[in-house]
Write a protein that holds these residues in place. Sequence first.
Motif, PDB file in Angstrom:
ATOM      1  N   ASP A  18       0.814  -1.319  -0.091  1.00  0.00           N
ATOM      2  CA  ASP A  18      -0.043   0.025  -0.159  1.00  0.00           C
ATOM      3  C   ASP A  18       0.695   1.263  -0.001  1.00  0.00           C
ATOM      4  O   ASP A  18       0.614   2.327  -0.753  1.00  0.00           O
TER       5      ASP A  18
ATOM      6  N   TYR B 277      -8.396  -2.045  -2.891  1.00  0.00           N
ATOM      7  CA  TYR B 277      -7.659  -1.118  -1.975  1.00  0.00           C
ATOM      8  C   TYR B 277      -7.986   0.118  -1.954  1.00  0.00           C
ATOM      9  O   TYR B 277      -8.641   0.730  -2.761  1.00  0.00           O
TER      10      TYR B 277
ATOM     11  N   VAL C 117      -6.210   2.545   0.218  1.00  0.00           N
ATOM     12  CA  VAL C 117      -5.183   3.414   1.123  1.00  0.00           C
ATOM     13  C   VAL C 117      -5.031   4.742   0.352  1.00  0.00           C
ATOM     14  O   VAL C 117      -4.662   4.856  -0.670  1.00  0.00           O
TER      15      VAL C 117
END
Length: 107
Positions: free
Chosen positions: A12, A100, A102
């Motif tokens: 990330d 994801y 992030v």
Amino acid sequence: MLNDLLTIVANDYRRELLISLLERERDRKTEALLPDDIAVDGANRDAQVAELHHCHLPMLAEGDLIEWHRDDNWITTGSRFDDIKPLLELLAEHDEELPYRVRCVNR
């Protein structure tokens, strides 16, 4: 080579750092101050900044994807940044579709 690039963007923090550099390059900004321009936001911000400095930044600098100016605490794209650029562009283009989430502080 592709496996190496996928390993880099699998994390990330590295992925977000590189995508942030890509976006800064598009905005004609040549450098990013750390951690203000790049650091990942969250509850463990200090731990994440330490992880960036001790793990992720050295890895990216060793691979010439970034140039890390440690004394002045800023980074720029490295000589091999163009190698990973198409992958970063693909990830950035499909950001909303990927699992994801992030996000960087200043993105």
